[in-house]
Design an enzyme around this catalytic site. Structure first.
Site, short mmCIF file in Angstrom:
data_model
loop_
_atom_site.label_atom_id
_atom_site.label_comp_id
_atom_site.label_asym_id
_atom_site.label_seq_id
_atom_site.Cartn_x
_atom_site.Cartn_y
_atom_site.Cartn_z
N HIS A 155 0.83 -1.22 0.00
CA HIS A 155 0.00 0.00 0.00
C HIS A 155 0.85 1.26 0.00
O HIS A 155 0.42 2.30 0.49
CB HIS A 155 -0.95 0.04 1.20
CG HIS A 155 -1.64 -1.26 1.48
ND1 HIS A 155 -2.81 -1.64 0.85
CD2 HIS A 155 -1.30 -2.30 2.29
CE1 HIS A 155 -3.17 -2.84 1.29
NE2 HIS A 155 -2.26 -3.26 2.15
N SER A 276 15.23 22.04 -15.56
CA SER A 276 14.03 22.84 -15.81
C SER A 276 14.48 24.16 -16.43
O SER A 276 15.54 24.68 -16.11
CB SER A 276 13.32 23.11 -14.48
OG SER A 276 12.52 24.26 -14.58
N LYS A 282 16.26 22.15 -10.29
CA LYS A 282 15.61 20.89 -10.67
C LYS A 282 16.52 19.92 -11.41
O LYS A 282 17.34 20.30 -12.23
CB LYS A 282 14.39 21.19 -11.57
CG LYS A 282 13.25 21.85 -10.86
CD LYS A 282 12.60 20.96 -9.80
CE LYS A 282 11.70 19.92 -10.39
NZ LYS A 282 10.39 20.43 -10.79
N GLU A 289 9.97 8.94 -16.63
CA GLU A 289 8.60 9.39 -16.90
C GLU A 289 8.18 9.07 -18.33
O GLU A 289 7.05 8.66 -18.59
CB GLU A 289 8.47 10.89 -16.63
CG GLU A 289 8.54 11.21 -15.14
CD GLU A 289 8.59 12.71 -14.84
OE1 GLU A 289 8.29 13.52 -15.72
OE2 GLU A 289 8.94 13.06 -13.70
#
Ligand code: ARG
Length: 458
Positions: A155, A276, A282, A289
């Site tokens: 979970h 970024s 970043k 992704e």
């Protein structure tokens, strides 16, 4: 350039040509198409259907076309309908009359079925090799991290301690099944459709056993209508690719989580991350992704082909030309994802301290504390309750079970002794799990050996 002008009195409308053509995408089948034609004409000559001189001219012409395509000397110009017309037209242009005999006893329907089978077989092998490269990278991580402790989750809540080797080993198993599925395709793909003709075989005395053998198939297909109407092998391949994509996506998701500021379990290599345009701090996990994101188009290809096929009457229908574009895209996508993903995981650094601290601070040893009491004679349900109280107490104080004093332990249950600390140490929790398949290094070493053997075997 048409293969079928005879019956027609009008020129084809340009929009019709463009809508109907497949050369713009089936050109990638040129190798398979030529390989199939060489086998076909070799058989035709052996059966006395074409002369040996014609055979030799045809084979030389086809080999020349193949070489010219590979060297970029022969362009896929727009006037041809598909790869089959393209090759045949160029052959006749090059060798004259003999070229027109190649298509004896053959239809584009069995030809394209063969091309696709040959292509799938080759691509499945290449995909399996890439899966294996990934498994090798995973195996290396496993070998180096038998004692790298981390929380195991259920979970997405910390559950029990495992090791990085064990966690990565779960993916090794998934990819092992993927290789199995890719190899398994061949068991059903392994019959050669060549000689099925348009749908009903031919009246020429073809030797289908021989062409099957020349092309490396176990034998010919047994029903000519099924031969030209079947795309099951491609659907199976797309299913196998979808499952690979799903596995890559799950792993990517974990890497994204592990790479987040909150977790910091891993540090992606600069070469496999991006920045970024606005936020200077970043370092984003774009590769993970994208791999996760591309799963959609792979599933899309599978669903698209299943849908295309579902209403088709026997035998060949032009709808089946739609088997190509999305399937090719799915194949390319999964191969690219595998390559990039392997590069990403093999350059990724693991923050072992952060992993161990996370396991230690998440009460992942609570089950072991209960097991400790059980070993001292406390019934498990009571032990569960006692440790539950301890956890509540620790949460209140913001500490781990390991940080409690013996007095604090004894206040809840007098059964606790000094040896509780060793019993709930991460190392102990993991080492005690010695059954095969468990994270204990003793069990894991045996599994690693089996993993190595599986990679060496096939
Ligand atoms: N381009 C076609 C395909 O991909 C080749 C077979 C064409 N056959 C036909 N009867 N029009 O399916």
């Amino acid at each position: 350039m048409k293969l079928w002008g005879g019956r027609f009195t009008k020129e084809e409308n340009q929009e019709v040509h463009e809508f109907n053509e497949s050369l713009s995408f089936d050109r990638r089948l040129y190798r398979e198409d030529i390989e199939g034609s060489i086998a076909h004409v070799t058989m035709l000559a052996r059966q006395g259907i074409v002369s040996e001189a014609d055979r030799d001219a045809i084979i030389a012409g086809l080999e020349g076309i193949l070489a010219d395509i590979e060297e970029g000397k022969l362009e896929f110009t727009k006037e041809y309908e598909d790869i089959h017309s393209f090759v045949e037209a160029h052959l006749t242009e090059r060798i004259g009359e003999a070229g027109k005999r190649l298509h004896t006893g053959r239809s584009r329907n069995d030809q394209v079925a063969l091309d696709m089978k040959l292509y799938c077989r080759r691509q499945a092998e290449e995909t399996a090799a890439l899966v294996k490269d990934l498994q090798k990278a995973l195996l290396k991580i496993m070998e180096e991290n038998l004692e790298t402790y981390m929380p195991g989750f259920t979970h997405l809540q910390k559950a029990q301690p495992v090791t990085l080797a064990h966690h990565v080993g779960a993916y090794f198993e998934m990819f092992e099944r993927d290789r199995g599925r890719l190899a398994d395709l061949n068991r059903r793909l392994n019959q050669c459709p060549l000689g099925a003709g348009a749908l009903a075989g031919t009246t020429y005395p073809l030797d289908r056993e021989y062409t099957a053998q020349l092309l490396g198939f176990a034998g010919p297909t047994y029903n000519s209508m099924d031969s030209v109407a079947d795309r099951d092998y491609l659907i199976e391949f797309l299913s196998a690719l979808s499952i690979i994509a799903m596995h890559l996506s799950r792993f990517s998701e974990e890497i994204i989580i592990w790479n987040s500021n909150e977790y910091r379990f891993v540090e992606l290599d600069d070469a496999y991350s991006t920045g970024s345009s606005i936020m200077p701090q970043k370092k984003n996990p774009d590769i993970a992704e994208l791999v996760r994101g591309k799963t959609g188009r792979v599933y899309g290809a599978l669903v698209a082909l299943l849908t295309t096929m579902k209403g088709l009457p026997l035998a060949y229908n032009k709808d089946m030309q739609e088997d190509k574009e999305m399937a090719f895209d799915a194949i390319d996508t999964v191969k690219d994802c595998l390559t990039l993903f392997t590069g990403m995981v093999s350059t990724m650094a693991f923050c072992r301290d952060a992993m161990a601290a996370s396991a230690r601070n998440g009460f992942t040893n609570a089950t072991d504390a209960a097991d400790y009491l059980v070993n001292k004679g406390v019934p498990f349900r009571d032990a569960h309750g006692i440790v539950g109280q301890l956890v509540l107490y620790c949460i209140g104080k913001g500490i781990a079970l390991d940080d409690m004093t013996l007095e604090e332990y004894k206040a809840v249950s007098p059964v606790f002794e000094e040896d509780i600390y060793d019993a709930i140490a991460l190392r102990t929790c993991v080492e005690k799990r010695t059954t095969i398949g468990a994270p204990g290094p003793e069990a894991m070493r045996k599994v690693l050996q089996a993993c190595r053997a599986r990679l060496e075997e096939n």
